[in-house]
Enzyme design. Structure first.
Site, PDB file in Angstrom:
ATOM      1  N   MET A   1       0.861  -1.182   0.000  1.00 27.84           N
ATOM      2  CA  MET A   1       0.000   0.000   0.000  1.00 27.84           C
ATOM      3  C   MET A   1       0.896   1.229   0.000  1.00 27.84           C
ATOM      4  O   MET A   1       1.745   1.378   0.872  1.00 27.84           O
ATOM      5  CB  MET A   1      -0.939   0.045   1.201  1.00 27.84           C
ATOM      6  CG  MET A   1      -1.796   1.311   1.230  1.00 27.84           C
ATOM      7  SD  MET A   1      -2.906   1.462   2.648  1.00 27.84           S
ATOM      8  CE  MET A   1      -4.140   0.218   2.229  1.00 27.84           C
ATOM      9  N   LEU A   2       0.717   2.067  -0.979  1.00 28.73           N
ATOM     10  CA  LEU A   2       1.502   3.289  -1.083  1.00 28.73           C
ATOM     11  C   LEU A   2       0.576   4.482  -1.281  1.00 28.73           C
ATOM     12  O   LEU A   2      -0.209   4.514  -2.221  1.00 28.73           O
ATOM     13  CB  LEU A   2       2.480   3.213  -2.263  1.00 28.73           C
ATOM     14  CG  LEU A   2       3.248   4.507  -2.557  1.00 28.73           C
ATOM     15  CD1 LEU A   2       4.233   4.801  -1.438  1.00 28.73           C
ATOM     16  CD2 LEU A   2       3.971   4.419  -3.890  1.00 28.73           C
TER      17      LEU A   2
ATOM     18  N   GLN B   1      -0.644  12.150   2.157  1.00 29.36           N
ATOM     19  CA  GLN B   1      -0.672  11.466   3.445  1.00 29.36           C
ATOM     20  C   GLN B   1      -1.321  12.341   4.508  1.00 29.36           C
ATOM     21  O   GLN B   1      -1.419  13.550   4.362  1.00 29.36           O
ATOM     22  CB  GLN B   1       0.749  11.055   3.840  1.00 29.36           C
ATOM     23  CG  GLN B   1       1.334   9.988   2.925  1.00 29.36           C
ATOM     24  CD  GLN B   1       2.781   9.646   3.221  1.00 29.36           C
ATOM     25  OE1 GLN B   1       3.367  10.149   4.175  1.00 29.36           O
ATOM     26  NE2 GLN B   1       3.388   8.803   2.395  1.00 29.36           N
ATOM     27  N   LYS B   2      -1.787  11.699   5.587  1.00 30.07           N
ATOM     28  CA  LYS B   2      -2.475  12.376   6.696  1.00 30.07           C
ATOM     29  C   LYS B   2      -3.826  12.957   6.281  1.00 30.07           C
ATOM     30  O   LYS B   2      -4.327  13.906   6.893  1.00 30.07           O
ATOM     31  CB  LYS B   2      -1.605  13.486   7.293  1.00 30.07           C
ATOM     32  CG  LYS B   2      -0.198  13.068   7.668  1.00 30.07           C
ATOM     33  CD  LYS B   2      -0.174  11.973   8.721  1.00 30.07           C
ATOM     34  CE  LYS B   2       1.255  11.604   9.100  1.00 30.07           C
ATOM     35  NZ  LYS B   2       1.322  10.491  10.077  1.00 30.07           N
ATOM     36  N   LEU B   3      -4.410  12.388   5.223  1.00 28.41           N
ATOM     37  CA  LEU B   3      -5.723  12.849   4.769  1.00 28.41           C
ATOM     38  C   LEU B   3      -6.778  11.746   4.875  1.00 28.41           C
ATOM     39  O   LEU B   3      -7.886  11.895   4.356  1.00 28.41           O
ATOM     40  CB  LEU B   3      -5.636  13.337   3.311  1.00 28.41           C
ATOM     41  CG  LEU B   3      -4.686  14.507   3.034  1.00 28.41           C
ATOM     42  CD1 LEU B   3      -4.639  14.820   1.535  1.00 28.41           C
ATOM     43  CD2 LEU B   3      -5.104  15.751   3.806  1.00 28.41           C
ATOM     44  N   GLY B   4      -6.428  10.639   5.524  1.00 21.93           N
ATOM     45  CA  GLY B   4      -7.378   9.531   5.683  1.00 21.93           C
ATOM     46  C   GLY B   4      -7.460   8.611   4.492  1.00 21.93           C
ATOM     47  O   GLY B   4      -8.315   7.713   4.462  1.00 21.93           O
TER      48      GLY B   4
ATOM     49  N   GLY C   1      -5.336   6.233   3.418  1.00 13.93           N
ATOM     50  CA  GLY C   1      -4.980   4.848   3.718  1.00 13.93           C
ATOM     51  C   GLY C   1      -6.126   4.092   4.361  1.00 13.93           C
ATOM     52  O   GLY C   1      -6.399   2.935   4.026  1.00 13.93           O
ATOM     53  N   THR C   2      -6.809   4.742   5.289  1.00 14.13           N
ATOM     54  CA  THR C   2      -7.947   4.104   5.969  1.00 14.13           C
ATOM     55  C   THR C   2      -9.061   3.782   4.981  1.00 14.13           C
ATOM     56  O   THR C   2      -9.625   2.684   5.003  1.00 14.13           O
ATOM     57  CB  THR C   2      -8.476   5.025   7.076  1.00 14.13           C
ATOM     58  OG1 THR C   2      -7.442   5.230   8.051  1.00 14.13           O
ATOM     59  CG2 THR C   2      -9.681   4.401   7.776  1.00 14.13           C
TER      60      THR C   2
ATOM     61  N   GLU D   1       0.520  -8.990   4.101  1.00 19.42           N
ATOM     62  CA  GLU D   1       1.896  -9.464   3.953  1.00 19.42           C
ATOM     63  C   GLU D   1       2.867  -8.544   4.689  1.00 19.42           C
ATOM     64  O   GLU D   1       3.004  -7.362   4.325  1.00 19.42           O
ATOM     65  CB  GLU D   1       2.273  -9.518   2.472  1.00 19.42           C
ATOM     66  CG  GLU D   1       3.700  -9.991   2.217  1.00 19.42           C
ATOM     67  CD  GLU D   1       4.055  -9.982   0.747  1.00 19.42           C
ATOM     68  OE1 GLU D   1       5.253 -10.061   0.420  1.00 19.42           O
ATOM     69  OE2 GLU D   1       3.132  -9.893  -0.082  1.00 19.42           O
TER      70      GLU D   1
END
Length: 408
Positions: free
Chosen positions: A229-230, A236-239, A241-242, A264
């Site tokens: 996951m990239l 980043q820090k904007l939600g 990834g969630t 993994e």
């Protein structure tokens, strides 16, 4: 020796001199606020992450924000090759970086790169749209729209785009490698930002991606494993990834042939995000209610989390521990002691299994002295167990604090 010392100023840290930009318009080319640096460079420039041979070196790697066409540029004040009587050769920076890029996907001529930028407004996301996330910034009342798509590996144009997108992993994910796009068991999820230009047109910029490998599970099932996951640094820090993880969960939870979802070799940050997402989802299940949690870890939790959310048993146990900490009053001596005991029992399980195996061998009249000598004594084990628990609780508490914000 004097000559070697003189050459120290010709050694540059790749982490400092390499900079990236995602270019949406020509004005971005000179906008230094858009630049970001790599998190690592050892997979390109070796363990020292250094570049030799240049004074005041600057390496620029530009990507068109949507289709991700690449421009490489190297600027410097002086090159070691040009010094009087020099026998040293500077590193070939462009060739070193290009070696890790797909064939023919980069430019060293700005005019040629700008031609691709002129066509970038025609870029559209690949695949099927699965989710949309709107991030609101209360400081400037700005809304940003992010969309996540599931992409078809059979589409040649997508694979060419993805081959450019995954070039970021060598700079931002430790020990990462390019995946084999010819393997049909890979599944691709890509996030884009949908943004409006000054002309009022809606365009798309690549934000990041996640790959999932769909392992076969007997007799006719699959066990998806989240691999990479990239999310690129500007997003980043904007939600994102969630939302990425929640979208992947929903995609596979609706498929009857999916046994459970695994990850993994997750980093600590990813594992915290994963546990937060899993815990938030499990809170809606009956077996994870506050009253049930206090009774201890049960098979009902394993079965319900797996049936409805595809959470595997090992992760289910971590979710239980996170939620039990959420519902534990750490200022109540008895309540808090009960929680610590539950976690330590799990942490100590491997140690007790080793002791049990040794006793079985001893009953079979097998010499186990060398095995016993490899285990810590009781005092050492108690000390280590306490240290392990402190780290676990500190990690869980970060997740609990996010869950409490979510509950408000």
């Amino acid at each position: 020796m004097a000559q070697l010392q003189d050459l120290e100023e010709y050694i540059s840290s790749a982490l400092d001199v390499v900079e990236f930009k995602l270019i949406r318009s020509k004005s971005d080319l000179e906008n230094d606020a858009l630049a970001f640096h790599p998190s690592m460079a050892h997979q390109i420039f070796g363990d020292a992450e250094s570049i030799f041979g240049y004074l005041d070196l600057k390496v620029r790697i530009f990507y068109t924000a949507g289709p991700l066409h690449i421009y490489l540029d190297v600027k410097y004040e002086e090159k070691v090759d040009d010094l009087p009587n020099s026998v040293m050769k500077a590193d070939n920076v462009v060739a070193t970086i290009a070696e890790k890029l797909p064939d023919g996907c980069y430019f060293v001529n700005m005019d040629e790169f700008l031609k691709t930028l002129d066509k970038a407004d025609k870029f559209k996301p690949f695949g099927e749209k699965l989710a949309e996330h709107i991030h609101f910034n209360p400081n400037n009342n700005e809304e940003r729209i992010f969309e996540i798509y599931h992409c078809n590996y059979r589409q040649t144009a997508f694979l060419k785009f993805f081959s450019r997108l995954q070039t970021f992993v060598l700079w931002f994910i430790d020990a990462a490698s390019y995946i084999d796009v010819d393997d049909a068991q890979w599944s691709y999820f890509v996030c884009y930002e949908k943004y409006k230009t000054d002309n009022g047109d809606w365009l798309y910029a690549a934000v990041g991606y996640t790959t999932v490998y769909e392992y076969y599970a007997y007799p006719q099932h699959i066990r998806p494993r989240v691999s990479q996951m990239l999310v690129l640094p500007p997003f980043q820090k904007l939600g994102v990834g969630t939302i990425f993880l929640e979208t992947i969960y929903k995609y596979y939870q609706n498929q009857k042939n999916v046994l459970d979802i695994t990850v993994e070799d997750p980093s600590d940050d990813f594992q915290r995000m994963r546990s937060f997402v899993d815990a938030r989802l499990c809170m809606s299940l009956k077996s994870f209610g506050s009253n049930e949690i206090k009774k201890g870890f049960t098979k009902d939790m394993i079965n319900e989390a797996k049936e409805f959310l595809k959470v595997n048993p090992r992760q289910c146990r971590k979710v239980y521990e996170v939620l039990r900490l959420l519902y534990t009053n750490i200022h109540d001596k008895e309540d808090y002691a009960g929680y610590r005991l539950e976690v330590k029992k799990r942490l100590n399980a491997t140690y007790h299994k080793q002791l049990s195996d040794i006793k079985k061998l001893e009953r079979a009249k097998i010499d186990t002295q060398w095995l016993r000598s490899s285990l810590p004594n009781l005092k050492e084990r108690v000390e280590r167990l306490h240290e392990e628990y402190i780290l676990v609780e500190k990690n869980y508490m970060q997740i609990v604090e996010k869950l409490r914000l979510f509950q408000k």
